[in-house]
Design a protein around this motif. Structure first.
Motif, mmCIF file in Angstrom:
data_model
loop_
_atom_site.group_PDB
_atom_site.id
_atom_site.type_symbol
_atom_site.label_atom_id
_atom_site.label_comp_id
_atom_site.label_asym_id
_atom_site.label_seq_id
_atom_site.Cartn_x
_atom_site.Cartn_y
_atom_site.Cartn_z
ATOM 1 N N PRO A 50 0.947 -1.117 -0.040
ATOM 2 C CA PRO A 50 0.089 0.129 -0.229
ATOM 3 C C PRO A 50 1.175 1.323 0.057
ATOM 4 O O PRO A 50 0.431 2.311 -0.488
ATOM 5 C CB PRO A 50 -0.686 -0.244 1.435
ATOM 6 C CG PRO A 50 -1.003 -1.684 1.697
ATOM 7 C CD PRO A 50 0.372 -2.251 0.919
ATOM 8 N N GLN A 51 2.223 1.165 0.400
ATOM 9 C CA GLN A 51 2.965 2.250 0.455
ATOM 10 C C GLN A 51 3.439 2.681 -0.845
ATOM 11 O O GLN A 51 4.030 3.877 -0.899
ATOM 12 C CB GLN A 51 4.264 2.256 1.315
ATOM 13 C CG GLN A 51 3.575 1.805 2.834
ATOM 14 C CD GLN A 51 5.140 1.918 3.700
ATOM 15 O OE1 GLN A 51 5.560 0.734 3.715
ATOM 16 N NE2 GLN A 51 5.473 2.884 4.313
ATOM 17 N N VAL A 52 3.379 1.812 -1.818
ATOM 18 C CA VAL A 52 3.662 2.259 -2.953
ATOM 19 C C VAL A 52 2.262 2.250 -3.953
ATOM 20 O O VAL A 52 2.309 2.026 -5.234
ATOM 21 C CB VAL A 52 4.621 1.167 -3.760
ATOM 22 C CG1 VAL A 52 5.979 1.443 -3.484
ATOM 23 C CG2 VAL A 52 4.223 -0.279 -3.929
ATOM 24 N N GLY A 87 10.090 4.408 12.934
ATOM 25 C CA GLY A 87 9.719 5.688 11.974
ATOM 26 C C GLY A 87 8.982 4.811 10.718
ATOM 27 O O GLY A 87 9.101 3.542 10.615
ATOM 28 N N CYS A 88 8.458 5.465 9.692
ATOM 29 C CA CYS A 88 8.022 5.101 8.551
ATOM 30 C C CYS A 88 8.147 5.883 7.346
ATOM 31 O O CYS A 88 8.004 7.255 7.516
ATOM 32 C CB CYS A 88 6.360 4.881 8.869
ATOM 33 S SG CYS A 88 5.274 4.473 7.472
ATOM 34 N N LEU A 89 8.508 5.182 6.161
ATOM 35 C CA LEU A 89 8.672 6.086 4.876
ATOM 36 C C LEU A 89 7.399 6.722 4.582
ATOM 37 O O LEU A 89 7.562 7.831 3.807
ATOM 38 C CB LEU A 89 9.368 5.175 3.847
ATOM 39 C CG LEU A 89 10.508 4.486 4.046
ATOM 40 C CD1 LEU A 89 11.042 3.394 3.134
ATOM 41 C CD2 LEU A 89 11.764 5.562 4.346
ATOM 42 N N SER A 90 6.355 6.336 4.867
ATOM 43 C CA SER A 90 4.956 7.111 4.618
ATOM 44 C C SER A 90 4.678 8.443 5.546
ATOM 45 O O SER A 90 3.892 8.847 5.291
ATOM 46 C CB SER A 90 3.925 6.137 4.467
ATOM 47 O OG SER A 90 4.180 5.260 3.426
ATOM 48 N N SER A 129 5.848 -6.869 12.282
ATOM 49 C CA SER A 129 4.560 -6.413 13.107
ATOM 50 C C SER A 129 4.309 -4.926 12.248
ATOM 51 O O SER A 129 3.059 -4.750 11.927
ATOM 52 C CB SER A 129 5.062 -6.010 14.441
ATOM 53 O OG SER A 129 3.787 -5.551 14.955
ATOM 54 N N HIS A 130 5.326 -4.075 12.098
ATOM 55 C CA HIS A 130 4.909 -2.875 11.404
ATOM 56 C C HIS A 130 4.556 -2.922 10.006
ATOM 57 O O HIS A 130 3.316 -2.395 9.508
ATOM 58 C CB HIS A 130 6.208 -1.951 11.224
ATOM 59 C CG HIS A 130 6.070 -0.570 10.686
ATOM 60 N ND1 HIS A 130 6.340 0.786 11.245
ATOM 61 C CD2 HIS A 130 5.933 -0.285 9.434
ATOM 62 C CE1 HIS A 130 6.308 1.665 10.435
ATOM 63 N NE2 HIS A 130 5.762 1.060 9.375
ATOM 64 N N GLU A 131 5.205 -3.948 9.198
ATOM 65 C CA GLU A 131 4.694 -3.940 7.997
ATOM 66 C C GLU A 131 3.256 -4.661 7.805
ATOM 67 O O GLU A 131 2.275 -4.478 6.747
ATOM 68 C CB GLU A 131 5.621 -4.873 7.049
ATOM 69 C CG GLU A 131 6.946 -4.047 6.786
ATOM 70 C CD GLU A 131 7.088 -2.810 6.533
ATOM 71 O OE1 GLU A 131 6.159 -2.372 5.955
ATOM 72 O OE2 GLU A 131 7.870 -1.879 7.078
ATOM 73 N N ASP A 133 0.895 -4.492 9.829
ATOM 74 C CA ASP A 133 -0.154 -3.340 10.124
ATOM 75 C C ASP A 133 -0.384 -2.529 8.894
ATOM 76 O O ASP A 133 -1.736 -2.322 8.719
ATOM 77 C CB ASP A 133 0.600 -2.089 11.009
ATOM 78 C CG ASP A 133 0.254 -2.766 12.633
ATOM 79 O OD1 ASP A 133 -0.475 -4.095 12.768
ATOM 80 O OD2 ASP A 133 0.745 -2.206 13.632
ATOM 81 N N HIS A 134 0.568 -2.331 8.074
ATOM 82 C CA HIS A 134 0.167 -1.552 6.815
ATOM 83 C C HIS A 134 -0.952 -2.234 5.955
ATOM 84 O O HIS A 134 -1.645 -1.429 5.328
ATOM 85 C CB HIS A 134 1.558 -1.371 6.017
ATOM 86 C CG HIS A 134 2.497 -0.160 6.374
ATOM 87 N ND1 HIS A 134 1.863 0.890 6.109
ATOM 88 C CD2 HIS A 134 3.558 -0.228 6.774
ATOM 89 C CE1 HIS A 134 2.988 1.852 6.631
ATOM 90 N NE2 HIS A 134 3.879 1.210 6.862
ATOM 91 N N LEU A 135 -0.923 -3.700 6.137
ATOM 92 C CA LEU A 135 -1.841 -4.214 5.249
ATOM 93 C C LEU A 135 -3.091 -4.299 5.935
ATOM 94 O O LEU A 135 -4.007 -4.521 5.165
ATOM 95 C CB LEU A 135 -1.364 -5.619 5.045
ATOM 96 C CG LEU A 135 -0.035 -5.861 4.540
ATOM 97 C CD1 LEU A 135 0.510 -7.495 4.304
ATOM 98 C CD2 LEU A 135 0.200 -5.054 3.216
ATOM 99 N N GLU A 161 13.445 3.544 9.297
ATOM 100 C CA GLU A 161 12.107 3.810 8.720
ATOM 101 C C GLU A 161 11.764 2.411 8.033
ATOM 102 O O GLU A 161 12.295 1.715 7.184
ATOM 103 C CB GLU A 161 12.202 4.740 7.834
ATOM 104 C CG GLU A 161 12.265 6.154 8.618
ATOM 105 C CD GLU A 161 12.240 7.581 7.830
ATOM 106 O OE1 GLU A 161 11.341 8.146 8.126
ATOM 107 O OE2 GLU A 161 13.162 7.614 6.730
ATOM 108 N N GLN A 162 10.526 2.362 8.020
ATOM 109 C CA GLN A 162 9.607 1.222 7.523
ATOM 110 C C GLN A 162 8.536 1.344 6.637
ATOM 111 O O GLN A 162 7.676 2.051 6.891
ATOM 112 C CB GLN A 162 9.305 0.122 8.649
ATOM 113 C CG GLN A 162 10.406 0.035 9.636
ATOM 114 C CD GLN A 162 10.002 -0.595 10.837
ATOM 115 O OE1 GLN A 162 9.401 -1.702 10.888
ATOM 116 N NE2 GLN A 162 10.242 0.042 12.109
HETATM 117 NI NI NI Z 1 5.955 2.102 7.588
#
Ligand code: NI
Length: 162
Positions: A50-52, A87-90, A129-131, A133-135, A161-162
């Motif tokens: 989703p980040q792309v 952190g997060c790249l988004s 876990s972070h990734e 969560d993005h889903l 950053e993730q």
């Molecule tokens: Ni992220």
């Protein structure tokens, strides 16, 4: 391979639950390749589809020269908790203190459609876990215990950053 644009907080795709991948085909393999290139270009340790701008259940993580690719991941088991700053790249420009599992085990498919399991502790557990969560449409800022602007930090924002 090609670089893809990273979607930033505020775009509603980041708040939606990503859809299952129904067929692991060349298009998905291309997506994985592009995500890895994009993650590296941006000095990230993880990136979710989703980040792309692709609302599919796919993510990548790279830690200690090892790449983890998961399609349709499911959480099999978690143990304990760890509280980390991430952190997060988004979500550029800020970091947050988040509670994550100390250990996590996931299963899913690899780029050939084979079932795999991935397990990790420490930073790998955080990233998985972070990734994941993005889903689910969840950003770290949605669950952070505390959020800080990077310019308030003494280490110049060297959080992964993730
Ligand atoms: Ni992220």
């Amino acid at each position: 391979m090609a670089l893809r644009n990273i979607v930033k907080e505020g775009d509603e795709i980041l708040t939606k639950r990503a859809k299952e991948v129904t067929e692991v085909n060349d298009r998905i393999r291309q997506l994985l390749d592009d995500m890895i290139e994009t993650m590296r270009e941006n000095d990230g340790i993880g990136l979710a589809a989703p980040q792309v701008g692709v609302l599919r259940r796919v993510f990548v993580v790279e830690l200690e020269d090892k790449i983890y690719e998961l399609i349709n991941p499911e959480i099999v088991k978690t143990e304990g908790t760890q509280t980390v700053e991430e952190g997060c790249l988004s979500v550029p420009g800020c970091v947050g203190t988040v509670e994550r599992p100390a250990y996590i085990k996931m299963k899913g498919l690899d780029r050939n459609g084979n079932e795999i399991e991935v397990e990790g502790t420490e930073l790998l557990a955080v990233a998985l876990s972070h990734e994941y969560d993005h889903l689910e449409g969840i950003l770290f800022v949605d669950k952070a215990l505390e959020i800080k602007d990077i310019d308030e930090l003494e280490n110049d924002g060297e959080t992964d950053e993730q």
